[in-house]
Design an enzyme around this catalytic site. Sequence first.
Site, mmCIF file in Angstrom:
data_model
loop_
_atom_site.group_PDB
_atom_site.id
_atom_site.type_symbol
_atom_site.label_atom_id
_atom_site.label_comp_id
_atom_site.label_asym_id
_atom_site.label_seq_id
_atom_site.Cartn_x
_atom_site.Cartn_y
_atom_site.Cartn_z
ATOM 1 N N GLU A 116 0.824 -1.190 0.000
ATOM 2 C CA GLU A 116 0.000 0.000 0.000
ATOM 3 C C GLU A 116 0.870 1.256 0.000
ATOM 4 O O GLU A 116 1.944 1.289 0.596
ATOM 5 C CB GLU A 116 -0.939 -0.021 1.208
ATOM 6 N N CYS A 129 3.739 8.350 1.224
ATOM 7 C CA CYS A 129 4.225 7.365 2.185
ATOM 8 C C CYS A 129 4.388 6.046 1.433
ATOM 9 O O CYS A 129 3.414 5.490 0.932
ATOM 10 C CB CYS A 129 3.194 7.250 3.312
ATOM 11 N N CYS A 136 6.457 -7.272 7.310
ATOM 12 C CA CYS A 136 7.624 -6.822 8.071
ATOM 13 C C CYS A 136 8.047 -7.984 8.959
ATOM 14 O O CYS A 136 7.195 -8.649 9.552
ATOM 15 C CB CYS A 136 7.250 -5.611 8.923
ATOM 16 N N CYS A 140 6.205 -5.391 15.947
ATOM 17 C CA CYS A 140 5.796 -4.380 16.920
ATOM 18 C C CYS A 140 4.328 -4.641 17.252
ATOM 19 O O CYS A 140 3.509 -4.821 16.346
ATOM 20 C CB CYS A 140 6.017 -2.986 16.359
ATOM 21 N N CYS A 143 1.335 -2.574 15.682
ATOM 22 C CA CYS A 143 1.381 -2.281 14.252
ATOM 23 C C CYS A 143 0.695 -3.371 13.433
ATOM 24 O O CYS A 143 1.002 -4.553 13.585
ATOM 25 C CB CYS A 143 2.836 -2.136 13.814
ATOM 26 N N CYS A 371 -1.292 5.772 9.789
ATOM 27 C CA CYS A 371 -0.075 5.076 10.229
ATOM 28 C C CYS A 371 -0.405 3.744 10.866
ATOM 29 O O CYS A 371 -1.250 3.676 11.749
ATOM 30 C CB CYS A 371 0.634 5.864 11.315
HETATM 31 N N1 SAH Z 1 9.116 0.075 10.016
HETATM 32 C C1 SAH Z 1 9.386 1.451 10.130
HETATM 33 C C2 SAH Z 1 8.554 2.303 9.203
HETATM 34 C C3 SAH Z 1 7.087 1.962 9.070
HETATM 35 S S1 SAH Z 1 6.022 2.292 10.410
HETATM 36 C C4 SAH Z 1 9.238 1.913 11.550
HETATM 37 O O1 SAH Z 1 8.751 1.150 12.361
HETATM 38 O O2 SAH Z 1 9.640 3.019 11.846
HETATM 39 C C5 SAH Z 1 5.721 4.040 10.353
HETATM 40 C C6 SAH Z 1 5.304 4.616 11.719
HETATM 41 O O3 SAH Z 1 3.943 4.260 12.051
HETATM 42 C C7 SAH Z 1 6.164 4.098 12.837
HETATM 43 O O4 SAH Z 1 6.532 5.100 13.730
HETATM 44 C C8 SAH Z 1 5.238 3.132 13.506
HETATM 45 O O5 SAH Z 1 5.656 2.878 14.790
HETATM 46 C C9 SAH Z 1 3.914 3.834 13.391
HETATM 47 N N2 SAH Z 1 2.771 2.959 13.644
HETATM 48 C C10 SAH Z 1 2.692 1.640 13.454
HETATM 49 N N3 SAH Z 1 1.477 1.179 13.804
HETATM 50 C C11 SAH Z 1 0.763 2.234 14.239
HETATM 51 C C12 SAH Z 1 -0.575 2.402 14.714
HETATM 52 N N4 SAH Z 1 -1.408 1.380 14.784
HETATM 53 N N5 SAH Z 1 -0.986 3.636 15.051
HETATM 54 C C13 SAH Z 1 -0.137 4.694 14.936
HETATM 55 N N6 SAH Z 1 1.124 4.596 14.478
HETATM 56 C C14 SAH Z 1 1.584 3.381 14.130
HETATM 57 FE FE1 SF4 Z 2 7.603 -3.290 11.158
HETATM 58 FE FE2 SF4 Z 2 5.386 -2.057 11.958
HETATM 59 FE FE3 SF4 Z 2 7.428 -2.371 13.647
HETATM 60 FE FE4 SF4 Z 2 7.648 -0.644 11.619
HETATM 61 S S1 SF4 Z 2 6.221 -0.481 13.340
HETATM 62 S S2 SF4 Z 2 9.180 -2.158 12.295
HETATM 63 S S3 SF4 Z 2 6.465 -1.734 10.035
HETATM 64 S S4 SF4 Z 2 6.207 -4.041 12.718
#
Ligand code: SAH
Ligand code: SF4
Length: 394
Positions: A116, A129, A136, A140, A143, A371
């Site tokens: 996406e 973006c 991934c 996390c 996420c 995000c």
């Molecule tokens: N993998 C990289 C880049 C992608 S995530 C990283 O983790 O930095 C982009 C941003 O969105 C990151 O700061 C991540 O922590 C945040 N993010 C992920 N899931 C989210 C959610 N459910 N609500 C708000 N931000 C989120």
């Molecule tokens: Fe991967 Fe989501 Fe963690 Fe970014 S925030 S490193 S996309 S699992």
Amino acid sequence: MTADTPITQDVLTIPRKLPDAKKVNIVGLTRDGLRDALLAAGTPEKQVKMRVGQIWQWVYQWGVRDFHAMTNLSKAYRAELDDKFEIALPEIVSKQLSADGTRKYLVKIAGGHEVEVVYIPETDRGTLCISSQVGCTLTCSFCHTGTQKLVRNLTAGEIIGQVMLARDDLDEWPEPGTGTGENGPRLLSNIVLMGMGEPLYNFDNVRDAMKIAMDGEGIALSRRRITLSTSGVVPEIAKTAEEIGCLLAVSFHATTDEVRDKLVPINKRFNITTLLDALREYPRLSNSERITFEYVMLKDVNDSDADARRLVKLIQGIPAKINLIPFNEWPGSPYQRSDWSRIEAFADIIYKAGYASPIRTPRGEDIMAACGQLKSATERERKSRAQIEAEAGL
Ligand code: SAH
Ligand code: SF4
């Protein structure tokens, strides 16, 4: 060999050059890569530098996809290129438009996988973006992308291809023969590597794609208009400064190792102290001003006044901006968004300590483009809620 002759393993593994062997895709090759490919295809050494420049300009400055339209090349050479090369992009499968103007593209890449891409228009800029991986490998716990099991790195062509597709959709390629469009404001003026995937686990392809985006004779975005977001892959941070030089954002999200271990499990390998040491070096190495700390606001998990104070203390000495991200829920997510008054109180403590602390307005929520919500619907195999909660230590 007759029809009944058994085909042995040996026969199958002999490399064959099929007559319709795939053409070489120009999109995603660095200048050096394109040079090598043209030489291998028979372009004379003496001409190759000029040909690289010409083709590069057609493809990345003017968005041309047809070799026959490259009118400063001889007809014979154009036909030769068409025979051996292609200018191929991933395919837009669907496009959704949010009430706030955000556009979300579902893009199909080789192998049928989908990623996406989100375009966010603002008054003074337009940010794309982009994704660096399908899924991934990190998990996390807040996420959505992290719940996706299937992972593959995108190629450099698939990464820069997302930028080119968006420019197609925004109808933003300058007329052939004209400049890069630097004079007027651009619809697509900024790139953030904040879509699906951990960009620093796909370093070479991300670097090559961003080099193409920054090249002055093409898409020509300044390195200060590109922000790479990492969860904290410490060994690659200095390399990012040296080999890409873009702005850096870090998914910080917690102020103690105990909590960060749960939210951002890579913290178990590179803890807060190690991460901060690497970040301290970044502005000097990349000659950039400040680092963005992303901090997702999770109710009763990381949003107390004590957290805000600890955060300020931890980042002391690092030129920084703290981007507070209200948690975006997704189906099965094990957390809740902090209350608005809590987010504001948190922001206030940070602001009073001298740091910019913008609260990121969720964009495109109605189309699941905010995000952390990205995760293509076709990737059905996902972790169960129980598994997500167990991994989050809930
Ligand atoms: N993998 C990289 C880049 C992608 S995530 C990283 O983790 O930095 C982009 C941003 O969105 C990151 O700061 C991540 O922590 C945040 N993010 C992920 N899931 C989210 C959610 N459910 N609500 C708000 N931000 C989120
Ligand atoms: Fe991967 Fe989501 Fe963690 Fe970014 S925030 S490193 S996309 S699992």
